[in-house]
Scaffold this motif. Structure first.
Motif, PDB file in Angstrom:
ATOM      1  N   GLY A   1       0.793  -1.219   0.000  1.00 34.28           N
ATOM      2  CA  GLY A   1       0.000   0.000   0.000  1.00 34.28           C
ATOM      3  C   GLY A   1       0.822   1.265   0.000  1.00 34.28           C
ATOM      4  O   GLY A   1       0.317   2.332   0.334  1.00 34.28           O
ATOM      5  N   THR A   2       2.089   1.173  -0.389  1.00 34.18           N
ATOM      6  CA  THR A   2       2.966   2.340  -0.296  1.00 34.18           C
ATOM      7  C   THR A   2       3.756   2.539  -1.580  1.00 34.18           C
ATOM      8  O   THR A   2       4.864   2.030  -1.737  1.00 34.18           O
ATOM      9  N   VAL A   3       3.163   3.289  -2.503  1.00 35.91           N
ATOM     10  CA  VAL A   3       3.858   3.763  -3.692  1.00 35.91           C
ATOM     11  C   VAL A   3       4.136   5.246  -3.468  1.00 35.91           C
ATOM     12  O   VAL A   3       3.255   5.987  -3.044  1.00 35.91           O
ATOM     13  N   GLU A   4       5.375   5.671  -3.738  1.00 36.20           N
ATOM     14  CA  GLU A   4       5.777   7.019  -3.341  1.00 36.20           C
ATOM     15  C   GLU A   4       6.469   7.775  -4.468  1.00 36.20           C
ATOM     16  O   GLU A   4       7.116   7.181  -5.337  1.00 36.20           O
ATOM     17  N   LEU A   5       6.316   9.090  -4.410  1.00 35.64           N
ATOM     18  CA  LEU A   5       7.056  10.006  -5.275  1.00 35.64           C
ATOM     19  C   LEU A   5       8.015  10.792  -4.404  1.00 35.64           C
ATOM     20  O   LEU A   5       7.607  11.372  -3.396  1.00 35.64           O
ATOM     21  N   GLN A   6       9.284  10.803  -4.772  1.00 36.14           N
ATOM     22  CA  GLN A   6      10.275  11.573  -4.028  1.00 36.14           C
ATOM     23  C   GLN A   6      11.104  12.385  -5.013  1.00 36.14           C
ATOM     24  O   GLN A   6      10.964  12.214  -6.221  1.00 36.14           O
ATOM     25  N   PRO A   7      11.953  13.279  -4.525  1.00 36.41           N
ATOM     26  CA  PRO A   7      12.723  14.119  -5.442  1.00 36.41           C
ATOM     27  C   PRO A   7      13.498  13.296  -6.464  1.00 36.41           C
ATOM     28  O   PRO A   7      14.037  12.234  -6.138  1.00 36.41           O
ATOM     29  N   CYS A   8      13.549  13.769  -7.692  1.00 35.04           N
ATOM     30  CA  CYS A   8      14.197  13.033  -8.780  1.00 35.04           C
ATOM     31  C   CYS A   8      15.650  12.730  -8.420  1.00 35.04           C
ATOM     32  O   CYS A   8      16.402  13.610  -8.002  1.00 35.04           O
ATOM     33  N   GLY A   9      16.041  11.463  -8.577  1.00 37.64           N
ATOM     34  CA  GLY A   9      17.415  11.058  -8.301  1.00 37.64           C
ATOM     35  C   GLY A   9      17.698  10.684  -6.867  1.00 37.64           C
ATOM     36  O   GLY A   9      18.791  10.210  -6.553  1.00 37.64           O
ATOM     37  N   ILE A  10      16.719  10.898  -5.984  1.00 36.69           N
ATOM     38  CA  ILE A  10      16.917  10.577  -4.567  1.00 36.69           C
ATOM     39  C   ILE A  10      16.464   9.148  -4.302  1.00 36.69           C
ATOM     40  O   ILE A  10      15.354   8.757  -4.646  1.00 36.69           O
ATOM     41  N   THR A  11      17.340   8.360  -3.697  1.00 40.10           N
ATOM     42  CA  THR A  11      17.031   6.985  -3.311  1.00 40.10           C
ATOM     43  C   THR A  11      17.662   6.700  -1.951  1.00 40.10           C
ATOM     44  O   THR A  11      18.426   7.516  -1.420  1.00 40.10           O
ATOM     45  N   LYS A  12      17.380   5.534  -1.428  1.00 42.37           N
ATOM     46  CA  LYS A  12      18.047   5.129  -0.190  1.00 42.37           C
ATOM     47  C   LYS A  12      19.567   5.107  -0.370  1.00 42.37           C
ATOM     48  O   LYS A  12      20.309   5.395   0.571  1.00 42.37           O
TER      49      LYS A  12
END
Length: 269
Positions: free
Chosen positions: A184-195
């Motif tokens: 239940g967790t699809v997310e949008l984050q800043p482009c190029g940002i990952t763990k």
């Protein structure tokens, strides 16, 4: 002292270090204590924003760094401050949502606000996948953009997480990075940002390198972290995409999967 090749242990929280009731087992705590005794560092690397991680870090006795918000935040638990953070442009986020809804119809959205005291805001119809996490319901979508945000969380009434994530990736392009971090967790984050980008920053701050790192996770958002670290260990309950790139699959989060590996590497009672 038990010698090992790893001086950095990076762990996801939900579905990985945490059991389903949001607790860490005594066996896992003991294994992490052995990591510390060996002079290695444990870094939490989670999709949860810093304010939602603080109580868990307190329980773990963590006073050092943690990577939060899918890599958008590097949090200093001891000082209760963000050493580094990046926000998702709110106009880009709105545009991305519009493109997704043009393809799949209405989605329900939530946002994590930036900062150590940022709130999680949810619009009408959005159900928190993790009911233990606090959230503030707003009356309409426009209110989600009232303050700077680190990410947007999406749910669809009919599509699976895999389907929603695949469509979002296809239409969002460079507006944002799309991740799937849990049921239940699809997310949008800043482009190029990952763990991986957040973990790399934290490791550099600590003077540690990818070659010294072992990472544990359970969802596709952990794939960049596995690519960055020398070794990636997926939980038995992990998503098939993560298992496909893992160096090893351990037991589930309910069965002390992390502890099993750490006891082998760092010694155990």
């Amino acid at each position: 002292m038990h010698r090992t090749a790893y001086s950095l242990v990076a762990t996801d929280l939900d579905g990985t270090l945490l059991r389903g009731d949001d607790t860490v087992s005594d066996r896992s705590l003991a294994a992490l204590a052995r990591v510390a005794e060996a002079g290695a560092r444990h870094l939490v690397v989670t999709g949860r924003p810093a304010p939602r991680v603080r109580p868990l870090l307190d329980g773990l006795g963590c006073t050092g760094l943690a990577v939060c918000g899918q890599g958008a935040q590097v949090y200093d638990a001891g000082a209760d401050r963000l050493l580094w953070s990046v926000t998702l442009d709110r106009e880009l986020a709105e545009t991305a949502l519009g493109k997704i809804e043009a393809e799949v119809g209405e989605v329900y959205a939530a946002v994590d606000q930036d900062g150590v005291d940022g709130l999680t805001l949810i619009e009408p119809g959005y159900l928190m996948p993790h009911p233990t996490l606090p959230a503030v319901r707003v009356g309409r979508r426009g209110e989600l953009w009232s303050e700077p945000i680190s990410k947007v969380l999406l749910r669809h009434p009919d599509l699976t997480d895999d389907e929603l994530a695949a469509t979002a990736r296809a239409v969002v392009g460079s507006l944002a990075t799309v991740t799937m971090s849990g049921p239940g967790t699809v997310e949008l984050q800043p482009c190029g940002i990952t763990k991986a980008t957040g973990l790399a920053l934290a490791a550099e701050h600590l003077g540690l390198s990818p070659g010294q790192a072992i990472a544990f996770g359970d969802m596709p958002n952990d794939i960049p972290m596995f690519h960055w670290a020398a070794r990636g260990v997926a939980m038995a309950n992990a998503h098939h995409e993560l298992k496909a790139v893992a160096d090893e699959v351990t037991l589930s989060n309910e069965d002390d999967g992390i502890a099993v590996v750490l006891e082998r590497l760092f010694g155990g009672d």
